[in-house]
Write an enzyme that holds these catalytic residues in place. Structure first.
Site, PDB file in Angstrom:
ATOM      1  N   GLY A 368       0.823  -1.199   0.000  1.00 40.03           N
ATOM      2  CA  GLY A 368       0.000   0.000   0.000  1.00 40.03           C
ATOM      3  C   GLY A 368       0.858   1.250   0.000  1.00 40.03           C
ATOM      4  N   PRO A 369       0.263   2.407  -0.222  1.00 44.03           N
ATOM      5  CG  PRO A 369      -1.229   3.910  -1.134  1.00 44.03           C
ATOM      6  CD  PRO A 369      -1.178   2.592  -0.464  1.00 44.03           C
ATOM      7  N   PRO A 370       2.558   4.936   1.144  1.00 44.58           N
ATOM      8  CG  PRO A 370       4.481   6.126   0.599  1.00 44.58           C
ATOM      9  CD  PRO A 370       3.216   5.603   0.007  1.00 44.58           C
ATOM     10  N   GLY A 371       2.209   5.637   4.633  1.00 38.87           N
ATOM     11  CA  GLY A 371       1.349   6.271   5.616  1.00 38.87           C
ATOM     12  C   GLY A 371       0.015   5.604   5.841  1.00 38.87           C
ATOM     13  CB  VAL A 372      -1.979   2.978   4.239  1.00 38.52           C
ATOM     14  CG1 VAL A 372      -2.219   3.927   3.095  1.00 38.52           C
ATOM     15  CG2 VAL A 372      -0.974   1.905   3.855  1.00 38.52           C
ATOM     16  N   GLY A 373      -0.313   2.656   7.348  1.00 40.67           N
ATOM     17  CA  GLY A 373      -0.274   1.890   8.585  1.00 40.67           C
ATOM     18  C   GLY A 373       0.259   0.483   8.448  1.00 40.67           C
ATOM     19  CE  LYS A 374       3.531  -0.065   3.325  1.00 43.00           C
ATOM     20  NZ  LYS A 374       3.090   1.334   3.221  1.00 43.00           N
ATOM     21  CB  THR A 375       5.637  -0.106   9.888  1.00 40.79           C
ATOM     22  OG1 THR A 375       6.255  -0.113   8.601  1.00 40.79           O
ATOM     23  CG2 THR A 375       6.652  -0.506  10.931  1.00 40.79           C
ATOM     24  CB  SER A 693      -4.115   1.833 -16.240  1.00 36.58           C
ATOM     25  OG  SER A 693      -3.261   2.820 -15.712  1.00 36.58           O
ATOM     26  CE  LYS A 736      -5.266   2.700 -12.096  1.00 35.86           C
ATOM     27  NZ  LYS A 736      -5.269   1.950 -13.357  1.00 35.86           N
TER      28      LYS A 736
END
Length: 821
Positions: A368-375, A693, A736
């Site tokens: 996912g994009p940075p800052g979505v809470g993966k870590t 796309s 998107k």
């Protein structure tokens, strides 16, 4: 066993009936005297009757299976020895010791109906067998060879008395000599039975000679081994004595760091450590080597460091965890808002683990994009499962040794980062996050992603090979989690070993909820403020989200909230009032955050010719992609600018080929492209753009420019195009659509094959957007292009799309060149 000369026959005139006793793992030979202990009741009765009724004669035959307590006829060999009882001694435990003398061979029929019993002991009718003793040169030579070998055997076998050797050596007949030597050889009873059953005395003696030579060789080796062991024991005793003296010397000289004591302490720790046998054996070998190396040697440090690594690693140390599904669910919901799919997968794993004793650790990949809470989600998993947490960032790693370690031959060698991390955490079942797995690179030192193939394969990582340790290490108990911004930069074999879980960007409402429940209270506490010091109304928070951040995650949002808290803390300090209450209204945001950084709603305010709203999926989540097309007189060149990748350039060429194949429908000349140049531009030229796309977006912009028809400004689209005009499916649909929603788009055209992916799109997005699946390019143009002479967004029929550029129309010559858009 050979029985070629002794087939079953009836009892002849020379036959006699005698009590029979079966022997276990003992073979009685003629002319031999053997003492035996007898304990079976039937055997004792047979011996007693032989003494009283059969002139001390008894038939001794060997059992085929020594374990059988009561053998039947077929359990005994057909050939035995008629023996005489020389002496009998009764023992206190009820057994008897009997001294037997072998008289001659005898054969009996071992069929069940031929075994007679009397007074609870077996009787057998036996036929005596005589040896055909003949003297010839070969037999004489063999006799002399056996006599010489017997003397050599007596020298290595001290149990064979010299008197016995002399008595046996006086025999000259082959059969008698073989029968006398055979009882003194240490061979199994089945081999002895074969020799007993050999009818030819010379062949029998030849077999005995072979066995005798073998025994001499074995006895010589035994003597050599015993001598070596004795010497080693003497050396060990000497070493022990000298070591004790050395310890006493060190003690007298006041030295505390006795090298031998240090090695012994390491050896003691190694034996007590819970580790695989292979690792323990190697560690003990290294400690043994350590004892022989002077402390001043550089090699001593290398070996000592290796031993310390083996001792410090948590080979089998597993932290006991109590799995509580409800508690884990509560922790995940407490730490994160949304992210339903990852949470569901984690709870499924915990449920399975609570039902089975041992489960291979899963390999999850959060994309996912940075800052979505993966870590932070991985940290919550560790807290929910009560496991240690380990994080290893792979961003910029390009050396394979970072994963697999360096070989010990290199100066300053160390294990890989994974083994180092396990040493720090001291348990072998942590939650282990490999961050930024898509940011790894490779160079001449190797490919670290290839080294990760073994780490992240549940079928292989139970025996992970680290170059430094040179031992198999079990990684299967570890809960591995990897994170990435995009999948396309992760090698496919590595993707195949992981379960991919997409973490898309947050909706505006989700960002608002996260800011109110998590981010703002966190920043207020970190900046020394009280909750009542600062209030951020909902409309102000929405203004921050819309005009000061443009991202899929919430990292920038947290930074902006931290800026507000810093300025609020300054106001509290300057006014000297710790109870000061501040409410930040939307007009005040300019003073706190400066001029807005972004425009809310990226779409144009009116329909324009040759301008189409596209949708893209980047490392930062979904994004709006404006595509502009301009026409100019030329020779048919297609110019692409905006730092477009090869895929988008090929999409532009495919779009032009589709238009050329549909010139009749569009009312264009077949060779219209030879008179013009087409310039395709995507703004924000500093940002690389690529991906399959944008095909229908490019085609729509070209058709709009060629036909001089404006494109709806409230519409966005995504999809790839084929030469036949078919719309192909794309990836990242949810991201998107989130970008379209942020850009205030009302209608989105998507490929029909992506209709199934709408289930993953939040209900709020589907409710606010009109999503239209498209199957071919003709349908896209009907939806996107506006009719001439009408400001309202009315849809056109393709037959009404007459180009305004006269020079491109059918039938118009070069003299009718019109003004081109």
């Amino acid at each position: 066993m050979s029985s070629q000369s002794f087939g079953p026959q009836g009892a002849g005139p020379s036959s006699l009936t005698l009590p029979m006793m079966s022997l276990r793992e003992v073979v009685m030979f003629p002319r031999s005297i053997v003492p035996l202990f007898v304990g079976r009741e039937a055997s004792i009765k047979a011996i007693e009757n032989a003494l009283t009724r059969y002139d001390k004669k008894i038939f001794l035959v060997t059992q085929k299976n020594p374990e059988k307590e009561r053998p039947e006829g077929e359990d005994l060999y057909t050939l035995g020895t008629v023996s005489k009882i020389l002496q009998l001694l009764r023992l206190p435990d009820g057994t008897i010791k009997v001294l037997f003398e072998g008289l001659y061979r005898a054969r009996w029929d071992n069929k069940p109906d031929t075994l007679a019993t009397g007074d609870e002991y077996p009787m057998a009718t036996v036929e005596p067998l005589d040896d055909d003793e003949t003297e010839n040169p070969e037999a004489v030579a063999l006799v002399r060879a056996v006599q010489d070998s017997l003397e050599a055997y007596a020298k290595v076998n001290k149990k064979l008395a010299q008197e016995t050797v002399m008595a046996i050596s006086s025999l000259t007949l082959p059969g008698r000599l073989a029968d006398s030597v055979m009882p003194h050889l240490k061979v199994d009873f089945a081999r002895k039975q074969q020799v007993l059953e050999e009818p030819d005395p010379v062949k029998r003696l030849d077999e005995v000679y072979k066995l005798l030579e073998t025994e001499i060789e074995i006895a010589s080796l035994e003597k050599k081994i015993k001598g070596r062991v004795k010497h080693q024991m003497e050396q060990n005793q000497k070493d022990y004595y000298l070591n004790e003296q050395l310890k006493a010397i060190h003690k007298e000289m006041g030295r505390e760091d006795d090298p031998s004591a240090e090695a012994e302490e390491l050896e003691k720790q190694m034996k007590a450590k819970n580790m695989p046998d292979e690792a323990r054996e190697k560690g003990l070998r290294e400690i043994k080597k350590l004892k022989q190396i002077p402390q001043s040697s550089a090699e001593y440090t290398v070996v000592r460091n290796y031993v310390d690594w083996i001792l410090d690693l948590p080979w089998n140390e597993v932290k006991e965890t109590a799995i509580d599904i409800e508690k884990a669910k509560s922790i995940l919901n407490e730490d994160h808002f949304g992210l339903d799919k990852p949470k569901e997968r984690i709870l499924e794993y915990l449920a399975v683990q609570s039902l089975v004793e041992k489960m291979k650790g899963p390999i999850l990949c959060f994309v996912g994009p940075p800052g979505v809470g993966k870590t932070s989600l991985a940290k919550s998993i560790a807290r929910a499962t009560d496991r240690p947490f380990v994080r290893l960032s792979l961003g910029g790693v390009r050396d394979e040794a970072e994963i697999r370690g360096h070989r010990r031959t290199y100066v300053g060698a160390l294990p890989g980062k994974i083994i180092q991390s396990l040493k720090r955490v001291k348990f072998n079942n942590p939650v282990f996050i490999l961050d930024e797995i898509d940011k790894m690179s490779m160079d001449f030192r190797g490919d670290p992603s290839a080294a990760l193939l073994e780490v992240l394969d549940p079928e292989q990582n139970y025996a992970f090979g680290d170059h430094y340790l040179d031992l198999d290490y079990d990684l299967s108990k570890i809960f591995f989690i990897t994170t990435a911004n995009t999948l396309h930069s992760i090698p496919l074999p590595l993707q195949d070993r992981m379960e991919i879980i997409q973490l898309p960007g947050y909706l505006e409402t989700e960002k608002k909820q996260i800011a109110q429940s998590f981010l703002l209270p966190k920043q207020i506490g970190q900046h020394g403020l009280k909750p009542e010091n600062l209030r951020l109304p909902e409309e102000s928070l929405l203004e921050v989200i819309r005009r000061y951040t443009r991202e899929a995650g919430v990292r920038s949002l947290e930074r902006e909230l931290a800026t507000i808290c810093r300025k609020a803390a300054r106001n509290v300090v300057e006014k000297g009032d710790k109870d000061l209450k501040l409410e930040i209204t939307p007009p005040m945001l300019n003073d706190y955050l400066g001029v807005p950084k972004h425009r809310y709603g990226e779409k144009e305010d009116r329909p324009l010719v040759g301008l189409v709203n596209g949708l893209a999926y980047t490392d930062h989540g979904g994004d709006m992609l404006m595509v502009e097309v301009a026409l100019m007189p030329g020779s048919g060149k297609v110019e692409t600018t905006g730092k477009l990748g090869d895929v988008m350039k090929e999409s532009a060429k495919a779009a032009l080929s589709y238009i050329r194949s549909r010139t009749d429908l569009f009312g264009l000349k077949p060779d219209f492209h030879k008179e013009i140049d087409i310039h395709v531009h995507v703004p924000e030229g500093a940002i690389p753009k690529d991906g399959p796309s944008a095909g229908i977006t490019l085609c729509t912009a070209m058709v709009s420019a060629l036909l001089n028809r404006p494109v709806r400004d409230d519409l966005a689209m995504t999809g790839e195009i084929t030469l036949r005009g078919r719309v192909l499916p794309i990836g990242g649909l949810r991201q998107k659509l989130l970008a379209a929603h942020r850009g205030l788009i009302k209608t989105v055209l998507i490929p029909k094959d992506n209709e199934k992916d709408l289930e993953d799109v939040p209900e709020e997005i589907r409710r606010d957007l009109k999503i239209i699946p498209m199957d071919n390019m003709d349908d896209v143009l009907r939806e996107a292009l506006l009719c001439e002479g009408d400001d309202r967004p009315l849809f056109c029929d393709l037959n009404d799309l007459v180009p305004l550029s006269a020079s491109l129309m059918k039938g118009s010559g070069s003299e009718e060149q019109g003004k081109m858009h």
